[in-house]
Structure formats: structure tokens, C-alpha cells
Design an enzyme around this catalytic site. Structure first.
Site, PDB file in Angstrom:
ATOM      1  CG  ASP A  11      77.778 -36.291  87.423  1.00  0.00           C
ATOM      2  OD1 ASP A  11      77.765 -35.926  88.627  1.00  0.00           O
ATOM      3  OD2 ASP A  11      78.580 -36.957  86.818  1.00  0.00           O
ATOM      4  CG  ASP A 130      87.920 -35.220  90.690  1.00  0.00           C
ATOM      5  OD1 ASP A 130      87.035 -35.796  91.416  1.00  0.00           O
ATOM      6  OD2 ASP A 130      87.443 -34.470  89.895  1.00  0.00           O
TER       7      ASP A 130
END
Lengths: 251, 197
Positions: A11, A130
Site C-alpha cells: 500500500d 472488498d
């Protein structure tokens, strides 16, 4: 035989690696290019770089980072975050990315999947989902897990596959960051109902968790972040272990 | 040595440029016909969709140019498929450098399509495959494949045995991405750079 893939995920915020616990509370974990190189040398099969910066300036920083990654790393990498239209895809592929991952923008504008597949080929288009198990089934979330949608996981996964996604990166939000294993039941269901590869994400804590994602979850690849960044699991050791467990792995 | 990479509307032609740079070669990314014709080596990379790409090549007469090249040429992935006669992807007519067709994988045992990831290749003793072992892994990303044919110089099994690499005269091609295949891929790119014609 086709090998199961181990994919470290980085990330990126303002050009640095961070990792959230349950998508919140970011913690820094090093230079993205150096980390990527180290992973590649340890035997990572692919890398994923997710841009979690929102600003325009940050986006430019990320594109420059993609160029540096492409220049230094000889394994495939996927980039995601902030991709809203075909021009974004073009910019990132031209910076040297191999695939792009879209998430919220795919839910808001599903047609984008068709467009990416048509212009750049299905294999370029990874759709990240997600999802969280709710009382009425698995629901998909937007914006890094902050906004619930009315999309149901399995029907949405089927739709993105039909629209031309090359892969699905499935993150179980309940499992993410808590290191108790992947969501193997949901993974297995996805993998069995779809004809495109499924990447398992969220929940890796031990080597056994990876084995279970491949055997019970029937995943084609497994992605993790913090267990690799903080050295809790070495990729080379993990791959030796999986190989001994009879899983097809590139050593 | 002058190495030219054919620049066209495909995604990620830069990865090949960077891979060569890691080998110490500064390649030129170009669609200039003169530069392409006079380069010592030409690479035809590719990530994209067959029909759209063929149309692009035709409008710029790059199709005829590629066919006419006499120096070693290396097609990669879509580049390899476009060098064949015909592709089922978008029902596209190809360059016919390799007179063989490109077909869509039809899984017979629940194999996933695209064929994506690291798979082993079984090479012949072709110069492009020098030093490559049967257990070596390379990186593939594709939904269409070239069946086994007289030009096959490396074979991979997925759904059925197919051509992982081709060679005919001065034309070479790989279905996998040597530029993304770590050290094994670097070896194959080096082998290509070392070819003499």
C-alpha cells in the site's frame, strides 16, 4: 504445471509503503522499490502496488513510482488506486505496469471493465472486491471498505467476470489484518463458479493459512502485506513449505 | 548493437525497454520505418487486443514492414500471436510470418482462462532457448494460444500442449513474457541479443 502465486501487496501513500490494520491506522513499512526488489529476490511471483493517496499531486508521485518499479523489477506487477477512466489505465500501463486493479470505480461504473478489456485485453484488468459477511450474505464495499453497497459478492463477481475481468482480487474485510486465515469458504465458492483466476487476500498470518487458501479455498494466488513487510513470514521459506505440502510452486 | 522496439498502441511496451536496459542495452522505442529496418534486432512486444492492434499496424503500414524485416525479430505475447496467420480474438487476420492459427483456450478440466502466472517450458535445442531447462518457469498471461506446429521451439502444457515459443527463419516469438520472467527471462533475452544472422 501452472504454479500457485504468492503476491506481496504494497500500500503506497505519498511514495511510501504503508499497511492498515482492518483498513484503518496506517503504519509505515519502507521504500516501495527496495521492498519490491527484495520480494522478487525472495521468490515473489508478482507484486501489487496500491495507491491509497487521494490528491492529484500524490497521483503524479505514484506514476513516477510505477516507472521506477518497472525499471528495477523483472517480475509482473499490478497497480491500483485512483483509476477512474481509460486514460488512467493508459497512463499506468505506459509507466510500465502490467495490470491494473479497479475496485470502487468498477462498482460505480461497471462499463469501465468492458472498456479496459476491449482496449488492453482481459488480462490487464484485475477487479478487486472488498466484501464483508453480513446477516443477509456477503456484501461489497466501496472506498477502502468505508461504504456499503447493495452489491452481493457472488453475483457481482459473476458480472465482472462476464464483463471481461481477467482476475478477481477478493478481500474479506473481516479477515483482513487480523491474521486468522483467509475466507476459504467464500474463496472456494468464487473459484468454483468462475473461470477466471481468483487471488485470495486478507487474513494471512501463518504458512498454513496460505496452504489452506490454495487447498480449501482453491485460490490461484494468495496476497498478503504485513506478514511479509514485517518479516513474520519469509517468502522463500513459505514457498519451500508449500512445495513440501504438495502445492505446485515456482522455487 | 542497435535494438529497436516497435512502438504501437499496446499497453506496456516499456517493460521490454526496461528489461533490455537492465541487460545494458539502450533500445529505441519507435514506429519509424527507417530505424526499424536498419536496427540489428527488432522486438515486437505486446499486451492488447488482436483486432484493434492489427488495424493500428495496418493504418501505419507497420504490418508490411514487419513482414519484410531481415534481421532477428522477437515477437512477445500478442506480438507472437499477430505474427501468426489468423487469430480467433476479434477474428483478426495476422501477419502470417508463422503460417499457423491462434485459438481460444477451451478448458476441458476447469482450467482458468486467461492462463495467467508462472508455468514450465520444455525447450528444444534452438539458439533462443540456450541454457534453458525443462523445469524452468516463465511468466504467461494470455487467453489465446498457438497450437503445437513445425515452428514450435518450446512447449508448455495448459489445457493441452501448446507453443510457448516459435522460430522460423529470422523470426522468433515467445508466448510468455521474457521481460517479466526474472533470471530465466533475462537469459532468453540475452540469447536473442546474441543471435547472428
Amino acid at each position: 504445471m501452472l504454479a500457485k502465486r504468492i503476491i506481496p501487496c504494497l500500500d503506497i501513500k505519498d511514495g511510501r509503503t504503508v499497511k492498515g490494520i482492518n483498513f484503518i491506522n496506517l503504519r509505515e513499512a519502507g521504500d516501495p522499490v527496495e521492498l519490491g526488489q527484495a520480494y522478487s529476490e525472495q521468490g515473489a511471483d508478482e507484486l501489487v502496488y496500491l495507491d491509497i493517496t487521494a490528491s492529484f499531486e500524490g497521483r503524479k508521485t505514484f506514476t513516477d513510482l510505477v516507472k521506477r518499479v518497472a525499471a528495477h523489477i523483472s517480475i509482473p506487477f499490478t497497480v491500483g488506486g485512483g483509476i477512474h477512466e481509460l486514460n488512467d489505465v493508459d497512463r499506468l500501463l505506459n509507466a510500465g505496469a502490467d495490470k491494473v486493479s479497479i475496485n470502487s470505480s468498477a462498482i460505480k461504473n461497471p462499463q469501465l471493465i468492458d472498456e479496459i478489456a476491449k482496449h488492453f485485453g482481459n488480462q490487464v484488468c484485475v477487479v478487486a472486491i472488498d466484501a464483508k459477511q453480513m446477516p443477509d450474505g456477503w456484501k461489497c464495499f466501496l472506498n477502502g471498505g468505508r461504504v456499503e453497497t447493495d452489491k452481493e459478492l457472488f453475483s457481482w463477481a459473476k458480472e465482472v467476470s462476464e464483463r471481461g475481468a481477467g482476475e478477481i482480487l477478493f478481500t474479506s474485510m473481516d479477515h483482513d489484518g487480523v491474521k486468522t486465515g483467509f475466507a476459504n469458504e467464500a474463496l472456494c465458492q468464487l473459484s468454483s463458479m468462475l473461470s477466471i483466476p481468483i487471488i485470495a487476500s486478507g487474513g494471512a498470518g501463518t504458512k498454513e493459512h496460505f496452504r489452506d487458501a490454495f487447498i480449501k479455498g482453491k485460490a490461484d494466488a494468495a496476497l498478503a502485506a504485513s506478514v511479509f513487510h514485517f518479516g513474520e513470514i519469509q517468502i522463500s521459506e513459505l514457498k519451500q513449505y508449500l512445495c513440501k505440502e504438495g502445492i505446485q510452486i515456482r522455487l | 548493437m542497435k535494438v529497436a522496439i516497435i512502438k504501437y498502441n499496446a499497453g506496456n511496451v516499456y517493460s521490454v525497454y526496461y528489461a533490455l536496459k537492465r541487460l545494458g542495452i539502450e533500445a529505441e522505442l519507435t514506429d519509424d520505418k527507417n530505424i526499424l529496418s536498419t536496427a540489428d534486432k527488432v522486438i515486437f512486444p505486446g499486451v492488447g487486443e488482436a483486432q484493434t492492434t492489427m488495424q493500428y499496424l495496418r493504418t501505419r503500414q507497420l504490418d508490411q514492414l514487419i513482414q519484410s524485416l531481415k534481421q532477428p525479430v522477437l515477437g512477445i505475447c500478442l506480438g507472437m500471436q499477430l505474427m501468426c496467420r489468423h487469430s480467433e480474438e476479434g477474428n483478426a487476420e495476422g501477419l502470417n510470418v508463422f503460417p499457423t492459427d491462434v485459438l481460444l483456450f477451451k478448458p476441458n478440466n476447469n482450467e482458468k482462462v486467461p492462463h495467467m502466472g508462472w508455468n514450465t517450458i520444455n525447450p528444444t535445442d534452438d539458439p533462443l532457448m540456450k541454457g534453458i531447462q525443462a523445469s524452468d518457469y516463465v511468466y504467461f498471461v494470455h487467453s489465446y494460444y498457438v497450437p503445437m506446429c513445425p515452428y514450435t521451439i518450446a512447449q508448455t502444457d495448459y489445457v493441452q500442449p501448446f507453443s510457448a515459443a516459435l522460430h522460423k527463419d529470422n523470426f522468433y516469438a515467445t508466448q510468455f513474457h521474457p521481460e517479466k520472467s526474472g533470471k530465466i527471462g533475462e537469459q532468453i533475452l540475452e540469447n536473442f541479443l546474441n543471435l547472428q544472422i
